[in-house]
Write an enzyme that holds these catalytic residues in place. Sequence first.
Site, short mmCIF file in Angstrom:
data_model
loop_
_atom_site.label_atom_id
_atom_site.label_comp_id
_atom_site.label_asym_id
_atom_site.label_seq_id
_atom_site.Cartn_x
_atom_site.Cartn_y
_atom_site.Cartn_z
N HIS A 95 -35.52 -16.35 -5.00
CA HIS A 95 -35.48 -16.84 -6.38
C HIS A 95 -34.02 -17.18 -6.72
O HIS A 95 -33.11 -16.86 -5.97
CB HIS A 95 -35.99 -15.76 -7.34
N HIS A 141 -27.19 -19.81 -7.18
CA HIS A 141 -27.44 -19.71 -5.75
C HIS A 141 -28.72 -18.90 -5.52
O HIS A 141 -29.17 -18.18 -6.40
CB HIS A 141 -26.28 -19.01 -5.05
#
Length: 179
Positions: free
Chosen positions: A47, A129
């Site tokens: 995620h 990220h």
Amino acid sequence: MSLNSPTETQRLFFALWPEQALQESLARIARQVLGKQGKRVRPENLHLTLVFLGSMTAQQRACAEAVADTIVGSPFTLQLEQIGHWPRPRVVWCAAEETPEPLIELVKQLNQGLTACGYQPETRPYRAHMTLARKVAGRFPTTRVAPLVWQVDHFCLVQSVTHPSGVQYQVLRTWPLVI
């Protein structure tokens, strides 16, 4: 885990949650890049964290959800095309070369709204990220990969639960990003 008493807490964060196909593509890239090095994140846990909230009571969670209810954001495309390594936390990550403005705005709105809930925003600049692996020693120069295109149209509130077998994430609620 349900919160039955005011002292019970949940470990929560807001995130972008990719579809299974994208999670599997990222896991494949992690296998190719890392081989047997480090501890790869399980595909179903991949995620992109927007805001990490930490341990929250039911009242704090309700406040955070009320803030999320007020967010106005546009859907956007996130093109994941870089693999990099942060030596200090020993993390290998995947990210976009350029963070889309709607993503930056979403994080900004969440951070600003959550201050009313007692949340103190990160002082470090936001770096969008997806963590692919942890405990990675050595050096990994930032490299480009074939772009993975992600059409982002919602964000989520996620609970993190630690089990003896590892961390499990559970999406508790989602909010659409609509124009």
